[in-house]
Write an enzyme that holds these catalytic residues in place. Structure first.
Site, PDB file in Angstrom:
ATOM      1  N   HIS A  40      46.542  37.533 -51.277  1.00 50.87           N
ATOM      2  CA  HIS A  40      46.615  36.084 -51.056  1.00 50.87           C
ATOM      3  C   HIS A  40      45.268  35.399 -51.323  1.00 50.87           C
ATOM      4  CE1 HIS A  40      46.767  32.538 -48.102  1.00 50.87           C
ATOM      5  NE2 HIS A  40      47.433  32.194 -49.178  1.00 50.87           N
ATOM      6  N   HIS A  65      49.888  24.768 -52.046  1.00 49.76           N
ATOM      7  CA  HIS A  65      51.122  25.532 -52.232  1.00 49.76           C
ATOM      8  C   HIS A  65      52.247  24.733 -52.891  1.00 49.76           C
ATOM      9  CE1 HIS A  65      48.960  27.578 -48.906  1.00 49.76           C
ATOM     10  NE2 HIS A  65      49.230  28.628 -49.649  1.00 49.76           N
ATOM     11  N   ARG A 139      34.369  16.126 -46.733  1.00 51.46           N
ATOM     12  CA  ARG A 139      34.848  17.479 -46.951  1.00 51.46           C
ATOM     13  C   ARG A 139      35.486  17.948 -45.629  1.00 51.46           C
ATOM     14  NH1 ARG A 139      37.582  21.515 -47.735  1.00 51.46           N
ATOM     15  NH2 ARG A 139      36.851  23.279 -48.994  1.00 51.46           N
ATOM     16  N   CYS A 186      27.453  19.580 -50.075  1.00 50.48           N
ATOM     17  CA  CYS A 186      28.398  20.685 -49.959  1.00 50.48           C
ATOM     18  C   CYS A 186      27.964  21.800 -50.912  1.00 50.48           C
ATOM     19  CB  CYS A 186      29.803  20.222 -50.321  1.00 50.48           C
ATOM     20  SG  CYS A 186      31.026  21.529 -50.156  1.00 50.48           S
TER      21      CYS A 186
HETATM   22  C1  HEM Z   1      45.945  29.456 -51.628  1.00 52.68           C
HETATM   23  C2  HEM Z   1      50.251  31.659 -51.982  1.00 52.68           C
HETATM   24  C3  HEM Z   1      50.710  31.533 -47.152  1.00 52.68           C
HETATM   25  C4  HEM Z   1      46.527  29.141 -46.795  1.00 52.68           C
HETATM   26  C5  HEM Z   1      47.078  30.053 -52.131  1.00 52.68           C
HETATM   27  C6  HEM Z   1      47.336  30.268 -53.536  1.00 52.68           C
HETATM   28  C7  HEM Z   1      48.527  30.905 -53.638  1.00 52.68           C
HETATM   29  C8  HEM Z   1      49.045  31.073 -52.302  1.00 52.68           C
HETATM   30  C9  HEM Z   1      49.214  31.368 -54.925  1.00 52.68           C
HETATM   31  C10 HEM Z   1      46.432  29.842 -54.692  1.00 52.68           C
HETATM   32  C11 HEM Z   1      46.951  28.546 -55.231  1.00 52.68           C
HETATM   33  C12 HEM Z   1      46.104  27.947 -56.329  1.00 52.68           C
HETATM   34  O1  HEM Z   1      44.856  27.977 -56.210  1.00 52.68           O
HETATM   35  O2  HEM Z   1      46.673  27.421 -57.297  1.00 52.68           O
HETATM   36  C13 HEM Z   1      50.732  31.829 -50.701  1.00 52.68           C
HETATM   37  C14 HEM Z   1      51.957  32.508 -50.385  1.00 52.68           C
HETATM   38  C15 HEM Z   1      52.067  32.489 -49.018  1.00 52.68           C
HETATM   39  C16 HEM Z   1      50.916  31.777 -48.492  1.00 52.68           C
HETATM   40  C17 HEM Z   1      52.919  33.112 -51.416  1.00 52.68           C
HETATM   41  C18 HEM Z   1      53.131  33.064 -48.158  1.00 52.68           C
HETATM   42  C19 HEM Z   1      53.834  34.123 -48.486  1.00 52.68           C
HETATM   43  C20 HEM Z   1      49.653  30.826 -46.632  1.00 52.68           C
HETATM   44  C21 HEM Z   1      49.476  30.460 -45.247  1.00 52.68           C
HETATM   45  C22 HEM Z   1      48.310  29.765 -45.162  1.00 52.68           C
HETATM   46  C23 HEM Z   1      47.738  29.713 -46.472  1.00 52.68           C
HETATM   47  C24 HEM Z   1      50.458  30.791 -44.141  1.00 52.68           C
HETATM   48  C25 HEM Z   1      47.630  29.112 -43.993  1.00 52.68           C
HETATM   49  C26 HEM Z   1      47.855  29.335 -42.719  1.00 52.68           C
HETATM   50  C27 HEM Z   1      45.991  29.061 -48.064  1.00 52.68           C
HETATM   51  C28 HEM Z   1      44.713  28.460 -48.360  1.00 52.68           C
HETATM   52  C29 HEM Z   1      44.546  28.557 -49.752  1.00 52.68           C
HETATM   53  C30 HEM Z   1      45.730  29.205 -50.281  1.00 52.68           C
HETATM   54  C31 HEM Z   1      43.739  27.848 -47.351  1.00 52.68           C
HETATM   55  C32 HEM Z   1      43.384  28.037 -50.569  1.00 52.68           C
HETATM   56  C33 HEM Z   1      42.301  29.062 -50.693  1.00 52.68           C
HETATM   57  C34 HEM Z   1      41.134  28.449 -51.461  1.00 52.68           C
HETATM   58  O3  HEM Z   1      40.424  27.604 -50.894  1.00 52.68           O
HETATM   59  O4  HEM Z   1      40.961  28.798 -52.609  1.00 52.68           O
HETATM   60  N1  HEM Z   1      48.124  30.540 -51.421  1.00 52.68           N
HETATM   61  N2  HEM Z   1      50.140  31.397 -49.542  1.00 52.68           N
HETATM   62  N3  HEM Z   1      48.578  30.359 -47.352  1.00 52.68           N
HETATM   63  N4  HEM Z   1      46.557  29.512 -49.247  1.00 52.68           N
HETATM   64 FE1  HEM Z   1      48.356  30.449 -49.380  1.00 52.68          FE
HETATM   65  N1  MTE Z   2      33.126  20.418 -39.520  1.00 57.51           N
HETATM   66  C1  MTE Z   2      34.392  20.547 -39.111  1.00 57.51           C
HETATM   67  N2  MTE Z   2      34.654  20.507 -37.804  1.00 57.51           N
HETATM   68  N3  MTE Z   2      35.408  20.710 -40.002  1.00 57.51           N
HETATM   69  C2  MTE Z   2      35.162  20.758 -41.357  1.00 57.51           C
HETATM   70  O1  MTE Z   2      36.108  20.896 -42.144  1.00 57.51           O
HETATM   71  N4  MTE Z   2      33.447  20.735 -43.149  1.00 57.51           N
HETATM   72  C3  MTE Z   2      32.063  21.159 -43.411  1.00 57.51           C
HETATM   73  C4  MTE Z   2      31.097  20.340 -42.569  1.00 57.51           C
HETATM   74  N5  MTE Z   2      31.522  20.287 -41.201  1.00 57.51           N
HETATM   75  C5  MTE Z   2      33.821  20.655 -41.808  1.00 57.51           C
HETATM   76  C6  MTE Z   2      32.818  20.452 -40.830  1.00 57.51           C
HETATM   77  C7  MTE Z   2      31.652  21.073 -44.813  1.00 57.51           C
HETATM   78  S1  MTE Z   2      32.057  22.380 -45.826  1.00 57.51           S
HETATM   79  C8  MTE Z   2      30.845  20.058 -45.273  1.00 57.51           C
HETATM   80  S2  MTE Z   2      30.267  20.047 -46.857  1.00 57.51           S
HETATM   81  C9  MTE Z   2      30.474  18.922 -44.387  1.00 57.51           C
HETATM   82  O2  MTE Z   2      31.062  19.029 -43.090  1.00 57.51           O
HETATM   83  C10 MTE Z   2      30.914  17.615 -45.005  1.00 57.51           C
HETATM   84  O3  MTE Z   2      30.562  16.537 -44.161  1.00 57.51           O
HETATM   85  P1  MTE Z   2      31.118  15.089 -44.503  1.00 57.51           P
HETATM   86  O4  MTE Z   2      32.607  15.167 -44.602  1.00 57.51           O
HETATM   87  O5  MTE Z   2      30.647  14.207 -43.383  1.00 57.51           O
HETATM   88  O6  MTE Z   2      30.499  14.705 -45.818  1.00 57.51           O
HETATM   89 MO    MO Z   3      31.059  22.105 -47.854  1.00 55.36          MO
END
Ligand code: HEM
Ligand code: MTE
Ligand code: MO
Length: 467
Positions: A40, A65, A139, A186
């Site tokens: 994932h 997603h 952010r 950031c």
């Molecule tokens: C990213 C699939 C469940 C949180 C992704 C991506 C895929 C994916 C393919 C990349 C998407 C892209 O960048 O285009 C899945 C599948 C899941 C699932 C198939 C279940 C079977 C979850 C759950 C959460 C979650 C339950 C949160 C509680 C995230 C986050 C990212 C992400 C935060 C972004 C990561 C980043 O910042 O690059 N997921 N996901 N996912 N997923 Fe999921």
């Molecule tokens: N603090 C909390 N509680 N939640 C967040 O998502 N993001 C962080 C930081 N503090 C974040 C956080 C990140 S990655 C950055 S770059 C800065 O907050 C961004 O601050 P701004 O949104 O005030 O520019």
């Molecule tokens: Mo950040």
């Protein structure tokens, strides 16, 4: 066509481990994603939050997603459907966790709506030395909490031998009020240039994930001193917890070394004002941490808890993100424990005017931008080239003169340059030098990393000259 196997919700909920298999649902459909968990992109732990139940409440938090390739990927793991007799999980049941987010300024360039991530356009970014609050880059990793200033309490837990405090806003106002100008950047600023070299995972920030404000609040060292904390020799960390959380209660968190927190000269703030106003909701109302010279990720917003610990924060964003790696490390080989968390940032600069692809007048051209370095290191020079780096001219530095070792804020710079006669196009470059003579690398490829952080190569803008 075989009819699908039917499961009850209860059966699904008993599949939450590698031994039993890890099942999730989306609408009526049931999926066995045991094999996918380790792959994932958002990390196994995030996916596991949804194990044994519906994906909807989690996917409502991460709009990434809502793409066909994600749905197709999930479809491969389908094993059946929920019993239609049972009430189906509907998205209506799940209230939108972002419904209460604040209204934003229309000028912001939005990189992601949920959670909200946006940057000011280049033409506004360097209009003011102090970034106006409504266009300060944002952010967020989670929905914006709606906190009541009257009942707000900050919990402070000192180290061994100290006492715990529960501070109201009024209690915080009683500490000496400290006000400083600090630039916040950031780690992902300028990531879009890195992803042009090779794909990276993260938001496509352009040059605007950086902004500057006057922050006012109590110094963290004063608050820790009141808790009876004394700087000890042992390595320790100050951990911060935000009050923003996902439906499972996972909160945003980060930490900084105790030595920085206790150093009065480091000016770490528990800020309650931004440019003379109470903090806007997007920027941490009512209290956030400001750690001058340090990556944005440590400036924890909506601060709920401060504690002195022997270990760094266990937060995902401290340990599994915001770290730099060699260009040869990919998602199969990355070992997050092998690299330190990003704290002080390297020297950075970018051109905000003119913009890539623009047409400029012949004769004279005005080139503008910003420059900043981490750790309180002052920018001492910005070099600008109009000919792809063959010749250089020094730009004029504007904005507040910076204190030695406490240069927390950026310099804006500009150069009025003559366009050589007959020139049809310009390859404009900027690069900054800080007071440790650190310089920016000339190209992106050698500093490429899988997460797309620390993107600080020479900024290059190609423009046409009107004939
Ligand atoms: C990213 C699939 C469940 C949180 C992704 C991506 C895929 C994916 C393919 C990349 C998407 C892209 O960048 O285009 C899945 C599948 C899941 C699932 C198939 C279940 C079977 C979850 C759950 C959460 C979650 C339950 C949160 C509680 C995230 C986050 C990212 C992400 C935060 C972004 C990561 C980043 O910042 O690059 N997921 N996901 N996912 N997923 Fe999921
Ligand atoms: N603090 C909390 N509680 N939640 C967040 O998502 N993001 C962080 C930081 N503090 C974040 C956080 C990140 S990655 C950055 S770059 C800065 O907050 C961004 O601050 P701004 O949104 O005030 O520019
Ligand atoms: Mo950040």
């Amino acid at each position: 066509q075989e009819s699908p196997r039917i499961y009850t919700k209860e059966e699904v909920s008993s599949h939450t481990s590698p031994e039993t298999g890890i099942w999730v649902t989306l609408g009526y459909e049931v999926f066995d994603v045991t094999e996918f968990v380790g792959l994932h992109p958002g990390g196994p732990s995030k996916l596991m939050l949804a194990a044994g139940g519906p994906l909807e409440p989690f996917w409502a938090l991460y709009a990434v997603h809502n793409q066909s390739h994600v749905r197709e990927l999930l479809a491969q793991y389908k094993i059946g459907e929920l019993n239609p007799e049972e009430k189906v999980p509907s998205t209506l049941e799940t209230s939108d966790p972002y419904a209460d987010d604040p209204i934003r300024h229309p000028a912001l360039k939005v990189n992601s709506q949920r959670p909200f991530n946006a940057e000011p356009p280049p033409e506004l970014l360097t209009e003011n030395y102090i970034t106006p609050n409504p266009i300060f880059f944002t952010r967020n990793h989670l929905p914006v909490p709606n906190l009541d200033p009257d009942t707000y309490r900050l919990h402070v837990v000192g180290g061994p031998g100290s006492k715990s405090l529960s501070l109201s806003l009024d209690d915080l106002y009683k500490f000496p009020k400290h006000e400083i100008t600090v630039t916040l950047q950031c780690a992902g600023n300028r990531r879009s240039e890195m992803s042009q070299v090779k794909e990276v995972k993260g938001l496509e920030w352009r040059t605007g994930a950086i902004s500057t404000a006057r922050w006012a609040g109590a110094r963290l060292c004063d608050v820790l001193a009141q808790a009876g904390h004394k700087l000890c020799e042992t390595e320790a960390h100050v951990c911060f917890e935000g009050l923003d959380s996902d439906p499972t209660g996972t909160t945003y968190g980060a930490s900084i070394p105790l030595a920085r927190a206790m150093d009065p000269e480091a000016e770490v703030l528990l800020a309650y004002e931004m440019n003379g106003q109470p903090l806007p909701r997007d920027h941490g109302f009512p209290v956030r941490v400001v750690v001058p010279g340090v990556v944005g990720a440590r400036h924890v917003k909506w601060l709920g808890r401060v504690s002195v610990e022997t270990e760094e924060s266990y937060s995902h964003w401290q340990r599994r993100d915001y770290k730099g790696f060699s260009p040869s490390v990919d998602w199969d080989t990355v070992d997050f424990d092998s690299a330190p968390s990003i704290q002080e940032l390297p020297v950075q600069s970018a051109i905000t005017e003119p913009q890539d692809g623009e047409t400029v007048e012949s004769g004279e051209v005005t080139i503008k931008g910003y420059a900043w370095s981490g750790g309180g290191r002052a920018v001492i020079r910005v070099d600008v080239s109009l000919d792809g780096g063959l010749t250089w001219q020094a730009a004029e530095l504007n904005g507040e003169e910076q204190r030695p070792r406490k240069a927390w804020a950026w310099r804006l710079w500009q150069l009025q340059a003559t366009v050589p006669a007959g020139q049809k196009e310009l390859n404009i470059i900027c690069k900054a030098v800080d007071d440790s003579y650190n310089v920016q690398p000339d190209t992106v490829a050698p500093i490429w990393n899988l997460r797309g952080v620390l993107s600080t190569a020479w900024h290059r803008v190609h423009v046409h000259v009107a004939s």
